[in-house]
Design a protein around this motif. Structure first.
Motif, PDB file in Angstrom:
ATOM      1  N   TYR A 276     -10.780   5.576  -6.034  1.00 44.26           N
ATOM      2  CA  TYR A 276     -10.824   6.261  -4.749  1.00 44.26           C
ATOM      3  C   TYR A 276      -9.843   5.671  -3.738  1.00 44.26           C
ATOM      4  CZ  TYR A 276     -15.324   7.523  -6.787  1.00 44.26           C
ATOM      5  OH  TYR A 276     -16.310   7.958  -7.647  1.00 44.26           O
ATOM      6  N   SER A 277      -9.491   4.392  -3.906  1.00 41.54           N
ATOM      7  CA  SER A 277      -8.650   3.709  -2.923  1.00 41.54           C
ATOM      8  C   SER A 277      -7.300   3.357  -3.523  1.00 41.54           C
ATOM      9  CB  SER A 277      -9.329   2.416  -2.455  1.00 41.54           C
ATOM     10  OG  SER A 277     -10.621   2.671  -1.967  1.00 41.54           O
ATOM     11  N   ASN A 278      -6.305   3.264  -2.666  1.00 42.16           N
ATOM     12  CA  ASN A 278      -4.986   2.842  -3.115  1.00 42.16           C
ATOM     13  C   ASN A 278      -5.062   1.464  -3.775  1.00 42.16           C
ATOM     14  OD1 ASN A 278      -3.208   4.957  -2.410  1.00 42.16           O
ATOM     15  ND2 ASN A 278      -3.201   4.312  -0.282  1.00 42.16           N
ATOM     16  N   GLY A 279      -4.239   1.280  -4.804  1.00 41.77           N
ATOM     17  CA  GLY A 279      -4.203  -0.014  -5.462  1.00 41.77           C
ATOM     18  C   GLY A 279      -4.676   0.092  -6.896  1.00 41.77           C
ATOM     19  N   ASP A 280      -5.082  -1.047  -7.418  1.00 46.72           N
ATOM     20  CA  ASP A 280      -5.489  -1.144  -8.812  1.00 46.72           C
ATOM     21  C   ASP A 280      -6.991  -1.319  -8.921  1.00 46.72           C
ATOM     22  OD1 ASP A 280      -2.641  -3.117 -10.076  1.00 46.72           O
ATOM     23  OD2 ASP A 280      -2.784  -1.159  -9.102  1.00 46.72           O
ATOM     24  N   LYS A 281      -7.517  -0.790 -10.008  1.00 43.43           N
ATOM     25  CA  LYS A 281      -8.924  -0.995 -10.338  1.00 43.43           C
ATOM     26  C   LYS A 281      -9.000  -1.301 -11.823  1.00 43.43           C
ATOM     27  CE  LYS A 281     -13.437   1.291 -10.380  1.00 43.43           C
ATOM     28  NZ  LYS A 281     -14.164   2.573 -10.111  1.00 43.43           N
ATOM     29  N   GLU A 282      -9.593  -2.438 -12.144  1.00 41.43           N
ATOM     30  CA  GLU A 282      -9.612  -2.877 -13.526  1.00 41.43           C
ATOM     31  C   GLU A 282     -11.017  -2.806 -14.100  1.00 41.43           C
ATOM     32  OE1 GLU A 282      -7.341  -6.467 -14.242  1.00 41.43           O
ATOM     33  OE2 GLU A 282      -8.748  -7.076 -15.802  1.00 41.43           O
ATOM     34  N   ASP A 283     -11.094  -2.394 -15.363  1.00 39.09           N
ATOM     35  CA  ASP A 283     -12.373  -2.365 -16.082  1.00 39.09           C
ATOM     36  C   ASP A 283     -12.070  -2.652 -17.534  1.00 39.09           C
ATOM     37  OD1 ASP A 283     -15.084   0.091 -16.517  1.00 39.09           O
ATOM     38  OD2 ASP A 283     -14.854  -1.988 -17.156  1.00 39.09           O
ATOM     39  N   GLY A 284     -12.272  -3.903 -17.928  1.00 37.54           N
ATOM     40  CA  GLY A 284     -11.978  -4.288 -19.301  1.00 37.54           C
ATOM     41  C   GLY A 284     -10.500  -4.149 -19.611  1.00 37.54           C
ATOM     42  N   ARG A 285     -10.170  -3.405 -20.647  1.00 40.62           N
ATOM     43  CA  ARG A 285      -8.759  -3.222 -21.016  1.00 40.62           C
ATOM     44  C   ARG A 285      -8.072  -2.128 -20.190  1.00 40.62           C
ATOM     45  NH1 ARG A 285      -7.712  -1.165 -25.646  1.00 40.62           N
ATOM     46  NH2 ARG A 285      -9.780  -0.322 -26.150  1.00 40.62           N
ATOM     47  N   PHE A 286      -8.826  -1.458 -19.357  1.00 38.76           N
ATOM     48  CA  PHE A 286      -8.292  -0.339 -18.592  1.00 38.76           C
ATOM     49  C   PHE A 286      -8.010  -0.726 -17.140  1.00 38.76           C
ATOM     50  CE2 PHE A 286      -8.995   2.763 -21.848  1.00 38.76           C
ATOM     51  CZ  PHE A 286     -10.141   2.361 -22.509  1.00 38.76           C
ATOM     52  N   THR A 287      -6.877  -0.279 -16.628  1.00 41.90           N
ATOM     53  CA  THR A 287      -6.550  -0.436 -15.214  1.00 41.90           C
ATOM     54  C   THR A 287      -6.075   0.896 -14.675  1.00 41.90           C
ATOM     55  OG1 THR A 287      -5.905  -2.755 -15.472  1.00 41.90           O
ATOM     56  CG2 THR A 287      -5.117  -1.605 -13.506  1.00 41.90           C
ATOM     57  N   ALA A 288      -6.749   1.376 -13.656  1.00 44.98           N
ATOM     58  CA  ALA A 288      -6.304   2.595 -12.977  1.00 44.98           C
ATOM     59  C   ALA A 288      -5.537   2.197 -11.734  1.00 44.98           C
ATOM     60  CB  ALA A 288      -7.504   3.463 -12.611  1.00 44.98           C
ATOM     61  N   GLN A 289      -4.494   2.935 -11.443  1.00 47.76           N
ATOM     62  CA  GLN A 289      -3.675   2.670 -10.262  1.00 47.76           C
ATOM     63  C   GLN A 289      -3.548   3.957  -9.459  1.00 47.76           C
ATOM     64  OE1 GLN A 289      -0.192   1.366 -12.497  1.00 47.76           O
ATOM     65  NE2 GLN A 289      -0.607  -0.765 -11.939  1.00 47.76           N
ATOM     66  N   LEU A 290      -3.686   3.828  -8.157  1.00 51.26           N
ATOM     67  CA  LEU A 290      -3.592   4.987  -7.273  1.00 51.26           C
ATOM     68  C   LEU A 290      -2.609   4.710  -6.153  1.00 51.26           C
ATOM     69  CD1 LEU A 290      -4.503   7.750  -6.153  1.00 51.26           C
ATOM     70  CD2 LEU A 290      -6.455   6.571  -5.089  1.00 51.26           C
ATOM     71  N   ASN A 291      -1.724   5.656  -5.931  1.00 55.78           N
ATOM     72  CA  ASN A 291      -0.783   5.578  -4.820  1.00 55.78           C
ATOM     73  C   ASN A 291      -0.825   6.931  -4.114  1.00 55.78           C
ATOM     74  OD1 ASN A 291       1.557   5.782  -3.180  1.00 55.78           O
ATOM     75  ND2 ASN A 291       2.567   4.194  -4.369  1.00 55.78           N
ATOM     76  N   LYS A 292      -1.591   6.996  -3.038  1.00 61.56           N
ATOM     77  CA  LYS A 292      -1.775   8.277  -2.348  1.00 61.56           C
ATOM     78  C   LYS A 292      -0.508   8.732  -1.649  1.00 61.56           C
ATOM     79  CE  LYS A 292      -6.781   8.025  -1.702  1.00 61.56           C
ATOM     80  NZ  LYS A 292      -7.910   8.085  -0.738  1.00 61.56           N
ATOM     81  N   ALA A 293       0.311   7.809  -1.195  1.00 67.13           N
ATOM     82  CA  ALA A 293       1.555   8.196  -0.526  1.00 67.13           C
ATOM     83  C   ALA A 293       2.477   8.927  -1.495  1.00 67.13           C
ATOM     84  CB  ALA A 293       2.253   6.966   0.048  1.00 67.13           C
ATOM     85  N   SER A 294       2.503   8.467  -2.736  1.00 68.76           N
ATOM     86  CA  SER A 294       3.344   9.105  -3.760  1.00 68.76           C
ATOM     87  C   SER A 294       2.580  10.159  -4.556  1.00 68.76           C
ATOM     88  CB  SER A 294       3.889   8.040  -4.722  1.00 68.76           C
ATOM     89  OG  SER A 294       4.657   7.085  -4.030  1.00 68.76           O
ATOM     90  N   GLN A 295       1.290  10.300  -4.289  1.00 65.70           N
ATOM     91  CA  GLN A 295       0.440  11.274  -4.989  1.00 65.70           C
ATOM     92  C   GLN A 295       0.510  11.033  -6.488  1.00 65.70           C
ATOM     93  OE1 GLN A 295       1.936  14.461  -1.838  1.00 65.70           O
ATOM     94  NE2 GLN A 295       0.467  15.359  -3.251  1.00 65.70           N
ATOM     95  N   TYR A 296       0.219   9.820  -6.853  1.00 60.49           N
ATOM     96  CA  TYR A 296       0.440   9.356  -8.221  1.00 60.49           C
ATOM     97  C   TYR A 296      -0.756   8.521  -8.663  1.00 60.49           C
ATOM     98  CZ  TYR A 296       2.974   6.671 -11.826  1.00 60.49           C
ATOM     99  OH  TYR A 296       3.397   6.084 -12.991  1.00 60.49           O
ATOM    100  N   VAL A 297      -1.215   8.822  -9.881  1.00 59.41           N
ATOM    101  CA  VAL A 297      -2.315   8.066 -10.476  1.00 59.41           C
ATOM    102  C   VAL A 297      -1.887   7.654 -11.876  1.00 59.41           C
ATOM    103  CG1 VAL A 297      -4.797   8.049 -10.939  1.00 59.41           C
ATOM    104  CG2 VAL A 297      -3.859   9.688  -9.320  1.00 59.41           C
ATOM    105  N   SER A 298      -2.222   6.460 -12.271  1.00 56.80           N
ATOM    106  CA  SER A 298      -1.874   6.042 -13.630  1.00 56.80           C
ATOM    107  C   SER A 298      -3.041   5.311 -14.271  1.00 56.80           C
ATOM    108  CB  SER A 298      -0.627   5.160 -13.627  1.00 56.80           C
ATOM    109  OG  SER A 298      -0.907   3.946 -12.970  1.00 56.80           O
ATOM    110  N   LEU A 299      -2.961   5.231 -15.576  1.00 60.11           N
ATOM    111  CA  LEU A 299      -3.952   4.492 -16.355  1.00 60.11           C
ATOM    112  C   LEU A 299      -3.206   3.615 -17.340  1.00 60.11           C
ATOM    113  CD1 LEU A 299      -7.009   4.087 -17.094  1.00 60.11           C
ATOM    114  CD2 LEU A 299      -6.624   5.763 -18.913  1.00 60.11           C
TER     115      LEU A 299
END
Lengths: 118, 110
Positions: free
Chosen positions: B51-74
């Motif tokens: 939900y928030s800009n930045g990284d969120k880690e859970d085990g081997r998975f990391t989600a990244q969100l950049n709202k300014a660039s409208q970009y999400v990655s895993l």
């Protein structure tokens, strides 16, 4: 937690018959349930959104008289495919969102129902 | 029209490598983002929400969100053959409705 079940998991029926699929939230109350359809090699297609006690909202192009949705309780929604035809053969998946809390918008999916119409 | 875009792949990575899956979205009002994994013939399974800009880690998975660039990655670290699946990115735009991307097929080769 957040388990959603569907029944049946697969069904084969003759053309012209009706098929009912049940979707249940097992450990939470679902304020909203969603019905999706997925054809092979394609992404999910939202068919309709249902809220408990009110009429479902259908997406454009989805026939509401053919795909009857009933959301009679906070843990059960049903999808009835009426007068099914071979082109209705697909993978039908429901999802549910819990009410209240910070994750109210998270959708939890059921295991899906594979419908084959002969 | 609100859209979520993903490269369909397949993305092929060797076992043990990092798999990077990307997603862009068009609706700036989107607040919540989700990654689902879908094995062939199965329904989607929630991996992570962010939900928030930045990284969120859970085990081997990391989600990244950049709202300014409208970009999400895993990012999937130490990829395993069992990670081979289609990964769906979704954005919540209004109420409880999600807009799904077309999915990226990941293949992890032993």
């Amino acid at each position: 937690g957040a388990v959603v079940s569907q029944h049946p998991s697969w069904v084969i029926c003759k053309s012209g018959t009706s098929v009912k699929i049940e979707c249940r939230s097992l450990d939470f109350q679902a304020t909203t349930m969603f019905w999706y359809r997925q054809f092979p090699k394609q992404s999910l297609m939202l068919m309709a959104t249902s809220n408990e006690g009110s009429k479902a909202t259908y997406e454009q192009g989805v026939e509401k008289d053919k795909f009857l949705i009933n959301h009679a309780s906070l843990t059960l929604s049903t999808l009835t495919v009426t007068s099914a035809h071979p082109e209705d053969s697909s993978f039908y998946i429901c999802s549910a969102t819990p009410g209240g809390g910070t994750l109210t918008d998270t959708q939890y999916f059921g295991p899906g129902t594979r419908l084959t119409v002969l | 029209q609100k859209e979520v875009e993903q490269n369909s792949g397949p993305l092929s990575v060797p076992e043990g490598a990092i798999a990077s899956l990307n997603c862009t979205y068009s609706d700036r009002v989107s607040q919540s983002f989700f990654w689902y994994r879908q094995y062939s013939g199965k329904s989607p399974e929630l991996i992570m929400s962010i939900y928030s800009n930045g990284d969120k880690e859970d085990g081997r998975f990391t989600a990244q969100l950049n709202k300014a660039s409208q970009y999400v990655s895993l990012l999937i670290r130490d990829s395993q053959p069992s990670d081979s699946a289609t990964y769906l990115c979704a954005a919540n735009n209004a109420g409880n409705m999600l807009t799904f991307g077309g999915g990226t097929r990941l293949m992890v080769k032993p």
